[in-house]
Design a protein around this motif. Structure first.
Motif, PDB file in Angstrom:
ATOM      1  N   ARG A   7       0.811  -1.215   0.000  1.00 37.96           N
ATOM      2  CA  ARG A   7       0.000   0.000   0.000  1.00 37.96           C
ATOM      3  C   ARG A   7       0.854   1.279   0.000  1.00 37.96           C
ATOM      4  O   ARG A   7       0.523   2.274  -0.617  1.00 37.96           O
ATOM      5  N   ASN A   8       1.977   1.250   0.733  1.00 34.19           N
ATOM      6  CA  ASN A   8       2.726   2.500   0.916  1.00 34.19           C
ATOM      7  C   ASN A   8       4.122   2.462   0.285  1.00 34.19           C
ATOM      8  O   ASN A   8       4.922   3.373   0.511  1.00 34.19           O
ATOM      9  N   ALA A   9       4.431   1.434  -0.509  1.00 35.93           N
ATOM     10  CA  ALA A   9       5.804   1.241  -1.006  1.00 35.93           C
ATOM     11  C   ALA A   9       6.344   2.474  -1.746  1.00 35.93           C
ATOM     12  O   ALA A   9       7.482   2.895  -1.499  1.00 35.93           O
ATOM     13  N   ALA A  10       5.539   3.062  -2.636  1.00 36.46           N
ATOM     14  CA  ALA A  10       6.025   4.217  -3.409  1.00 36.46           C
ATOM     15  C   ALA A  10       6.321   5.400  -2.480  1.00 36.46           C
ATOM     16  O   ALA A  10       7.359   6.068  -2.615  1.00 36.46           O
ATOM     17  N   ASN A  11       5.436   5.652  -1.530  1.00 33.59           N
ATOM     18  CA  ASN A  11       5.659   6.769  -0.598  1.00 33.59           C
ATOM     19  C   ASN A  11       6.888   6.549   0.274  1.00 33.59           C
ATOM     20  O   ASN A  11       7.627   7.490   0.557  1.00 33.59           O
ATOM     21  N   VAL A  12       7.094   5.309   0.686  1.00 31.49           N
ATOM     22  CA  VAL A  12       8.279   4.993   1.500  1.00 31.49           C
ATOM     23  C   VAL A  12       9.539   5.289   0.686  1.00 31.49           C
ATOM     24  O   VAL A  12      10.459   5.962   1.170  1.00 31.49           O
ATOM     25  N   VAL A  13       9.571   4.831  -0.560  1.00 30.42           N
ATOM     26  CA  VAL A  13      10.752   5.045  -1.410  1.00 30.42           C
ATOM     27  C   VAL A  13      10.978   6.547  -1.629  1.00 30.42           C
ATOM     28  O   VAL A  13      12.098   7.052  -1.505  1.00 30.42           O
ATOM     29  N   LYS A  14       9.888   7.273  -1.896  1.00 28.73           N
ATOM     30  CA  LYS A  14       9.999   8.727  -2.124  1.00 28.73           C
ATOM     31  C   LYS A  14      10.555   9.437  -0.895  1.00 28.73           C
ATOM     32  O   LYS A  14      11.214  10.467  -1.009  1.00 28.73           O
ATOM     33  N   SER A  15      10.257   8.914   0.303  1.00 29.35           N
ATOM     34  CA  SER A  15      10.651   9.597   1.542  1.00 29.35           C
ATOM     35  C   SER A  15      12.149   9.496   1.826  1.00 29.35           C
ATOM     36  O   SER A  15      12.673  10.194   2.691  1.00 29.35           O
ATOM     37  N   LEU A  16      12.856   8.635   1.095  1.00 33.40           N
ATOM     38  CA  LEU A  16      14.267   8.402   1.412  1.00 33.40           C
ATOM     39  C   LEU A  16      15.192   9.382   0.693  1.00 33.40           C
ATOM     40  O   LEU A  16      14.870   9.857  -0.399  1.00 33.40           O
ATOM     41  N   GLU A  17      16.337   9.645   1.329  1.00 28.15           N
ATOM     42  CA  GLU A  17      17.285  10.610   0.743  1.00 28.15           C
ATOM     43  C   GLU A  17      18.105  10.018  -0.391  1.00 28.15           C
ATOM     44  O   GLU A  17      18.415  10.692  -1.362  1.00 28.15           O
TER      45      GLU A  17
END
Ligand code: 13P
Ligand code: SF4
Length: 304
Positions: free
Chosen positions: A130-140
């Protein structure tokens, strides 16, 4: 014992031992009937945190029971059958993650919740479908090692083109092998008005011919929002059982009747009864692993 007697014994033992039964959306109908809460892997573990019970019987696969233990280490967490495992989680080891980190020193590591606790402990952050894309986007970091599902990794790469995803070559045989383009096309021809909802663990060519891509709880959300009476469901077969409970006036067609998760189906009413009676099979994890894995899960929850 008859089925009725087993159910009565389960209810009695639940009260006597102050226990709760959590069931994943893919569980058999009779398990969904005796469960106190039904949901997706992460929601169940999160809900378990707030339940004032001493014992959690997790009718799902081992990584899910481990996640519940990580989030509620003070509770006794039981997996009803020792073979209730996820074959995708089995594909990746802690050593694989350590090796990949050495090979890509500038990358951060995202692990799907479908991993064991020792693998989670080596990762920067956890994710669900459900949140995989948002998790990836949140990383530096610009490079992201994504473990273990290659199909989910590919799906995320499409949504986050600015990052370079380094996928691990794992997959779920239920979604990758047992739900084919041919299966979906056949169902679309039979049910012309039914939108197709597919889990992102499926192959890209199946996702391309789907109307919606969603996690198991995400499917419930889509059905609430979409004005249709029938749906084709491309994921494990018992998701349609779950959906019928939630939406009795709608019709659900499994994309493939072969899409059966062996690990999930090791759990029966008998194994739940035995689990409660004998308090087996208890999930135990070293404190250090719990601490590190919890960190990766809580980081995900914080950005979800
Ligand atoms: P969800 O987290 O979407 O419930 O999926 C878990 C799973 O194992 C899918 O195959
Ligand atoms: Fe694992 Fe696939 Fe079963 Fe889900 S359906 S628990 S990913 S083997």
């Amino acid at each position: 014992m008859s089925q009725k007697e087993i159910i009565e014994e389960i209810q009695r033992l639940k009260k006597e031992k102050n226990a709760v039964i959590l069931a994943h959306n893919y569980q058999r109908e009779e398990i969904q009937e005796v469960a106190d809460i039904i949901g997706d892997s992460l929601d169940l573990s999160r809900k378990a945190q707030n339940i004032e019970k001493d014992i959690i019987v997790f009718a799902g696969v081992k990584f899910m029971a481990e996640t519940a233990k990580i989030l509620s280490p003070e509770k006794k967490v039981l997996l009803p059958h020792p073979d209730a495992t996820c074959e995708m989680a089995d594909m990746v080891t802690r050593e694989d993650v350590i090796r990949l980190k050495k090979e890509h020193p500038d990358a951060q590591v995202v692990c799907y919740v479908n991993t064991y606790a020792d693998v989670k402990a080596e990762c920067d952050i956890c994710c669900t479908s459900r949140n995989a894309a948002n998790v990836v986007k949140s990383l530096e970091a610009e490079e992201i090692i994504f473990i273990p599902d290659r199909n989910l990794a590919n799906y995320v790469q499409k949504q986050v083109p600015e990052k370079k995803i380094i996928p691990f070559d794992g997959y779920c045989y239920v979604h990758d092998e047992l739900i084919t383009v041919k299966d979906v096309i056949l169902q679309k021809e039979k049910h012309k008005d039914a939108p197709v909802i597919t889990h992102p663990e499926a192959r890209e060519e199946v996702l391309k011919i789907s109307d919606y891509v969603a996690s198991t709880n995400g499917m419930i959300k889509v059905i609430k929002e979409v004005d249709a009476k029938e749906f084709i469901i491309a994921t494990e077969i018992d998701m349609t059982t779950r959906l019928k409970r939630e939406f009795p006036d709608k019709t659900f067609y499994p994309a493939s009747k072969n899409a059966i998760c062996r690990g999930m189906k090791t759990i029966t009413l008998e194994s739940i009864y035995r689990s409660l009676k004998d308090e087996v099979y208890e999930i135990t994890l070293p404190d250090e692993i719990i601490k590190k894995a919890k960190d990766a899960i809580l980081k995900m929850i914080a950005i979800s």
